[in-house]
Design a protein around this motif. Structure first.
Motif, PDB file in Angstrom:
ATOM      1  N   ASN A   7       0.784  -1.291  -0.044  1.00  0.00           N
ATOM      2  CA  ASN A   7       0.089  -0.088   0.024  1.00  0.00           C
ATOM      3  C   ASN A   7       1.041   1.219  -0.135  1.00  0.00           C
ATOM      4  O   ASN A   7       0.751   2.056   0.964  1.00  0.00           O
ATOM      5  CB  ASN A   7      -1.052  -0.025   1.115  1.00  0.00           C
ATOM      6  N   PRO A   8       1.534   1.441  -1.202  1.00  0.00           N
ATOM      7  CA  PRO A   8       2.495   2.595  -1.326  1.00  0.00           C
ATOM      8  C   PRO A   8       1.904   3.956  -1.200  1.00  0.00           C
ATOM      9  O   PRO A   8       0.446   3.815  -1.397  1.00  0.00           O
ATOM     10  CB  PRO A   8       3.205   2.477  -2.473  1.00  0.00           C
ATOM     11  N   VAL A   9       2.485   4.848  -0.694  1.00  0.00           N
ATOM     12  CA  VAL A   9       1.848   6.491  -0.788  1.00  0.00           C
ATOM     13  C   VAL A   9       2.529   7.359  -1.625  1.00  0.00           C
ATOM     14  O   VAL A   9       3.921   7.286  -1.789  1.00  0.00           O
ATOM     15  CB  VAL A   9       1.717   6.897   0.710  1.00  0.00           C
ATOM     16  N   ASP A  10       1.921   8.527  -1.953  1.00  0.00           N
ATOM     17  CA  ASP A  10       2.549   9.391  -2.699  1.00  0.00           C
ATOM     18  C   ASP A  10       3.146  10.302  -1.868  1.00  0.00           C
ATOM     19  O   ASP A  10       3.124  10.321  -0.763  1.00  0.00           O
ATOM     20  CB  ASP A  10       1.590  10.084  -3.876  1.00  0.00           C
ATOM     21  N   LYS A  23      -1.033  10.044   0.273  1.00  0.00           N
ATOM     22  CA  LYS A  23      -2.302   9.204  -0.160  1.00  0.00           C
ATOM     23  C   LYS A  23      -1.806   8.022  -0.785  1.00  0.00           C
ATOM     24  O   LYS A  23      -0.620   7.817  -1.480  1.00  0.00           O
ATOM     25  CB  LYS A  23      -2.963  10.062  -0.894  1.00  0.00           C
ATOM     26  N   THR A  24      -2.699   7.064  -0.754  1.00  0.00           N
ATOM     27  CA  THR A  24      -2.425   5.593  -1.103  1.00  0.00           C
ATOM     28  C   THR A  24      -2.332   5.719  -2.382  1.00  0.00           C
ATOM     29  O   THR A  24      -3.348   6.342  -3.319  1.00  0.00           O
ATOM     30  CB  THR A  24      -3.386   4.763  -0.542  1.00  0.00           C
ATOM     31  N   ARG A  25      -1.375   5.181  -3.287  1.00  0.00           N
ATOM     32  CA  ARG A  25      -1.203   5.191  -4.871  1.00  0.00           C
ATOM     33  C   ARG A  25      -1.317   3.593  -5.260  1.00  0.00           C
ATOM     34  O   ARG A  25      -1.096   2.709  -4.659  1.00  0.00           O
ATOM     35  CB  ARG A  25      -0.039   5.870  -5.086  1.00  0.00           C
ATOM     36  N   ASP A  71       8.624   0.422  -8.208  1.00  0.00           N
ATOM     37  CA  ASP A  71       8.216  -0.295  -6.719  1.00  0.00           C
ATOM     38  C   ASP A  71       8.942  -1.738  -6.935  1.00  0.00           C
ATOM     39  O   ASP A  71       9.786  -2.261  -6.056  1.00  0.00           O
ATOM     40  CB  ASP A  71       6.947  -0.385  -6.418  1.00  0.00           C
ATOM     41  N   CYS A  72       8.157  -2.998  -7.631  1.00  0.00           N
ATOM     42  CA  CYS A  72       8.424  -4.017  -7.707  1.00  0.00           C
ATOM     43  C   CYS A  72       9.869  -4.555  -8.230  1.00  0.00           C
ATOM     44  O   CYS A  72      10.681  -5.187  -7.457  1.00  0.00           O
ATOM     45  CB  CYS A  72       7.324  -4.813  -8.234  1.00  0.00           C
ATOM     46  N   LEU A  73       9.910  -4.459  -9.471  1.00  0.00           N
ATOM     47  CA  LEU A  73      11.433  -4.491  -9.876  1.00  0.00           C
ATOM     48  C   LEU A  73      12.297  -3.929  -9.479  1.00  0.00           C
ATOM     49  O   LEU A  73      13.569  -4.333  -9.233  1.00  0.00           O
ATOM     50  CB  LEU A  73      11.553  -4.229 -11.340  1.00  0.00           C
TER      51      LEU A  73
END
Length: 322
Positions: A64-67, A71-73, A80-82
């Motif tokens: 649940n990353p945020v900007d 705020k959740t983005r 993020d993942c790679l």
């Protein structure tokens, strides 16, 4: 681990090899493009998105990353993942070789690929296949020239590597003294070979860790997807046998009147190894009488295995055995 992504990847491989029946895939043909190739690139990228998010979750990534405003983005498969896979496993350096018999590439830059290099970057800084995917996804007709064989091969190679990390398999290569098997670095692919490094030449000492691996090139280790090593139980047994041999050797050394006399007459020799002192005091005959290796020679169950390279310690730290 059961890999639901692998059958999808193999289907894409089969469709690529079907293309090779109609197009001579050589260095000069890598810029050939088509709607069908575009479809395969998009399918590859969709799989890459899905599998990278699962690997990210497995590594404990924030789902649940945020900007910048708190705020959740959305979770991004690339930055993020790679990005986390790069941080943990160094995936940008992992290499594969195009080895399909149906492909006739000759230039090294087309055969040896690092498909995940810059894959965690966005925009013009990203990898070529990912830029092609984004262009085709948003405007396939006007971006069709991005749908090249070259970009398809790179996106398949990226998906192949991620599948190997997702499967995370350890393969037992069997007993060392009777081993007639070699590891198949294709790992189930009909197109690629994964880079492999061996860590089975060890300098035996009373205290052991990865610093005791001999002749392992650190750059090749970073490039490799698989590592050939001794099993943990074999590694511990080798260390135990060495320690027992060492203690018997040390006992013989300390009890030898010839050696004690030599050391007394040559006090400077105390800085030398037991091996050097034996040679100087009585030659190879004395060396053979002092040194013991029966515990190491009697072990016949040494086994090797192949593991996925996660940039972690290959061998655990071992202390000397009393």
């Amino acid at each position: 681990m059961d890999n639901m992504y692998w059958p999808v990847y193999k289907n894409i491989e089969r469709e690529f090899l079907k293309i090779a029946e109609y197009i001579n895939i050589c260095d000069e043909q890598l810029k050939v493009y088509s709607f069908h190739i575009a479809d395969l690139i998009i399918r590859c990228a969709i799989e890459i998105e899905a599998i990278s998010k699962e690997l990210y979750k497995r590594l404990g990534g924030n789902m649940n990353p945020v900007d910048e405003n708190g705020k959740t983005r959305d979770l991004y498969f690339d930055t993020d993942c790679l990005g986390l896979l790069e941080e943990k496993w160094g995936i940008s350096k992992k290499k594969v070789k195009v080895s399909a018999l149906e492909v006739f590439l000759t230039r090294e830059e087309n055969i040896i690929l690092t498909p995940l290099k810059k894959s965690n970057k966005r925009g013009s800084s990203g990898s070529q296949w990912k830029k092609a995917y984004q262009a085709l996804k948003h405007d396939r007709r006007n971006s069709l020239k991005c749908a090249t064989i070259e970009n398809l091969i790179s996106s398949m190679a990226a998906l192949f590597i991620l599948n190997l990390y997702y499967k995370d398999e350890t393969s037992d290569l069997g007993r060392l003294y009777m081993n007639d098997r070699t590891f198949d670095s294709r790992a189930g692919s009909d197109i690629f070979n994964a880079y492999v490094v061996s860590a089975t030449t060890l300098r035996m000492e009373l205290e052991m860790d990865d610093l005791n691996i001999i002749n392992i090139d650190e750059e090749k280790r970073k490039e490799s997807i698989f590592i050939i090593k001794y099993t943990d139980s074999t590694y511990r047994e080798m260390h135990r046998a060495f320690c027992l041999d060492y203690y018997e050797t040390k006992s013989n050394f300390d009890k030898s009147e010839v050696i004690q006399k030599y050391v007394a007459e040559h006090p400077e020799s105390k800085e030398k190894s037991m091996n050097e002192i034996c040679i100087e005091a009585g030659g190879h005959e004395l060396l053979c009488n002092i040194f013991v290796n029966r515990h190491s020679l009697n072990s016949k169950n040494y086994r090797t295995e192949v593991i996925v390279n996660k940039n972690e310690d290959i061998y655990q730290k071992l202390k000397y055995i009393d």
